[in-house]
Design a protein around this motif. Structure first.
Motif, PDB file in Angstrom:
ATOM      1  N   GLU A  44      -4.473  -3.397   4.224  1.00  0.00           N
ATOM      2  CA  GLU A  44      -5.192  -4.464   4.923  1.00  0.00           C
ATOM      3  C   GLU A  44      -5.039  -5.791   4.186  1.00  0.00           C
ATOM      4  O   GLU A  44      -4.876  -6.847   4.808  1.00  0.00           O
ATOM      5  N   LYS A  45      -5.101  -5.740   2.856  1.00  0.00           N
ATOM      6  CA  LYS A  45      -4.903  -6.956   2.075  1.00  0.00           C
ATOM      7  C   LYS A  45      -3.500  -7.500   2.285  1.00  0.00           C
ATOM      8  O   LYS A  45      -3.294  -8.722   2.399  1.00  0.00           O
ATOM      9  N   PHE A  54      -8.932  -5.841  -6.441  1.00  0.00           N
ATOM     10  CA  PHE A  54      -8.905  -4.407  -6.728  1.00  0.00           C
ATOM     11  C   PHE A  54      -9.044  -4.105  -8.215  1.00  0.00           C
ATOM     12  O   PHE A  54      -8.653  -3.046  -8.678  1.00  0.00           O
ATOM     13  N   CYS A  96      -7.237   3.130  -5.934  1.00  0.00           N
ATOM     14  CA  CYS A  96      -7.660   2.288  -4.813  1.00  0.00           C
ATOM     15  C   CYS A  96      -7.109   2.850  -3.505  1.00  0.00           C
ATOM     16  O   CYS A  96      -6.000   3.360  -3.445  1.00  0.00           O
ATOM     17  N   GLY A 156       0.783  -1.230   0.000  1.00  0.00           N
ATOM     18  CA  GLY A 156       0.000   0.000   0.000  1.00  0.00           C
ATOM     19  C   GLY A 156       0.811   1.274   0.000  1.00  0.00           C
ATOM     20  O   GLY A 156       0.236   2.363  -0.071  1.00  0.00           O
ATOM     21  N   TYR A 183      -4.696  -9.988  -5.568  1.00  0.00           N
ATOM     22  CA  TYR A 183      -4.775  -8.530  -5.569  1.00  0.00           C
ATOM     23  C   TYR A 183      -5.556  -8.024  -6.780  1.00  0.00           C
ATOM     24  O   TYR A 183      -6.407  -7.137  -6.664  1.00  0.00           O
ATOM     25  N   THR A 236      -5.355   2.248   2.375  1.00  0.00           N
ATOM     26  CA  THR A 236      -5.689   1.460   3.570  1.00  0.00           C
ATOM     27  C   THR A 236      -6.206   0.079   3.189  1.00  0.00           C
ATOM     28  O   THR A 236      -5.892  -0.922   3.850  1.00  0.00           O
ATOM     29  N   SER A 237      -6.992   0.001   2.109  1.00  0.00           N
ATOM     30  CA  SER A 237      -7.508  -1.309   1.675  1.00  0.00           C
ATOM     31  C   SER A 237      -6.376  -2.204   1.192  1.00  0.00           C
ATOM     32  O   SER A 237      -6.343  -3.403   1.496  1.00  0.00           O
TER      33      SER A 237
END
Length: 414
Positions: free
Chosen positions: A359-360, A394, A352, A316, A390, A355-356
């Motif tokens: 988390e992934k 996303f 995207c 991220g 991923y 934070t997402s």
């Protein structure tokens, strides 16, 4: 037969042009010497010219002859260049003609101020153009040295050192350390001077230098001690030896751009697991994607444009290059975006949320808790399945909607 005749004609023109260039250079040196020394009297005479607009002073003979010799030298040299390369460089021709005139101006009497201004402008021009040219040469040298592999570890270490010199990072670290050390050193010298002769001004300077040294100590220490500054994100977790091990066996090749300026001024190197662009080494395994960010700032009537390449890793973290050597707009921007998709081998938009993505990243490989170990595993193993996860998580959501709309339109047409 025609091509052979053309080649013979070119060779026939090159020889007399070379002789003319040599004679012009010798004459120019002679006349410039006459202007600097002032010893040859018949070349120092000035004359007046009466014109409808008034009386003008004609420059001395050495100036006119030196200017003519310099002009002939530039024109003959440019003719040789044209015959050999079949390329037009009108900008270089104009610059050469201007320099032929300016050299004569500098050789005149009382030209000390002109020498100073010329040295200042020339130094700024060299400072702006020579370092990027050296960086591009070093970057292309990383490709030509791929066949010199004797010891894999020693070779990767040399490659990494060369990558750091593309942006002169060792030199910048040296200057940063020297600038910080100058503050406490000067402060100590001030303390000694204050001890012998107390003055309020000296005490103020001492306190200011000590405050600057204290406030910048942490940042200076981080900048100087951070290993492999050309490897963003990874240099904060991995040691230099670990990065050198990851580079073993990597063979870099130039990415084939279609734009000629991008080929010449912005070389991008790609290997199996890495890419090297604008002095930054980026992992292709961790790379989710990249995009081009363009900015335009107008200040003082001057429009300043700049473009940067933004990258995103699996964890991220997003980072960007310095200002690109070539301004990426329109076709160049589209070509760079296509190249980044091809290099990353995954199509995930950078819009995207970070934070997402973070988390992934925390959800994968839960058995590995140490950040260094997780990165090392991702860099040394086949993670195609993780990258597919991923991409599935996303991927752009607009495609299904477009398909539904197209189906509805087709149903209506029926």
């Amino acid at each position: 037969m025609k091509k052979q005749r053309c080649e013979l004609n070119k060779q026939g023109f090159i020889l007399p042009l070379s002789v003319l260039a040599a004679v012009s250079a010798a004459c120019m040196v002679f006349f410039e010497y006459a202007g600097i020394s002032g010893n040859i009297e018949f070349l120092q005479g000035k004359s007046l010219m009466l014109t409808p607009w008034g009386v003008f002073s004609v420059p001395p003979c050495w100036f006119l002859c030196g200017w003519l010799s310099g002009t002939l030298l530039v024109l003959s040299s440019y003719g040789i260049y044209r015959l050999k390369t079949q390329q037009k460089r009108h900008g270089i021709l104009v610059l050469g003609l201007f320099l032929a005139f300016w050299v004569n101006v500098l050789c005149g009497p009382k030209s000390g101020v002109l020498w100073f201004m010329t040295a200042l402008v020339g130094g700024l021009f060299a400072l702006a153009n020579i370092p990027p040219a050296i960086g591009r040469a070093i970057t292309r040298g990383l490709v030509s040295r791929n066949s010199e592999i004797d010891d894999a570890q020693a070779f990767s270490s040399r490659q990494l050192r060369r990558m750091e010199w593309v942006r002169f990072l060792p030199l910048k670290r040296f200057f940063a350390a020297a600038m910080w050390l100058s503050c406490p050193v000067i402060a100590i010298m001030g303390i000694i001077a204050f001890y012998h002769k107390p003055e309020a001004g000296t005490l103020g300077v001492i306190l200011l230098l000590l405050a600057v040294a204290a406030l910048t100590a942490r940042k200076a220490w981080r900048y100087v001690t951070t290993p492999c500054q050309c490897v963003p994100v990874l240099n904060k977790v991995l040691s230099r030896q670990s990065i050198e091990q990851l580079l073993q066996g990597e063979k870099f090749e130039l990415f084939p751009f279609e734009d000629e300026d991008m080929k010449k001024y912005m070389p991008v190197l790609v290997s199996e697991n890495w890419m090297f662009v604008e002095g930054m080494l980026i992992s292709r395994k961790l790379l989710l994607g990249g995009t081009v960010q363009c900015t335009a700032v107008t200040s003082g009537g001057i429009n300043r444009k700049a473009s940067r390449i933004v990258f995103s890793y699996l964890n991220g973290i997003q980072f960007q290059t310095r200002k690109t050597s070539v301004y990426l707009e329109r076709e160049r921007k589209d070509e760079m975006k296509k190249a980044l998709v091809q290099i990353a081998q995954v199509s995930i938009p950078l819009s995207c949320a970070q934070t997402s993505i973070a988390e992934k990243y925390n959800a994968i490989l839960p058995e590995i808790q140490e950040p260094e170990e997780k990165l090392r595993y991702l860099l040394t193993h086949d993670i195609s399945d993780i990258r597919q996860e991923y991409e599935a998580a996303f991927a752009p959501k607009d495609e299904p909607r477009k398909k539904k709309r197209s189906q509805k339109v087709s149903d209506r047409n029926r």
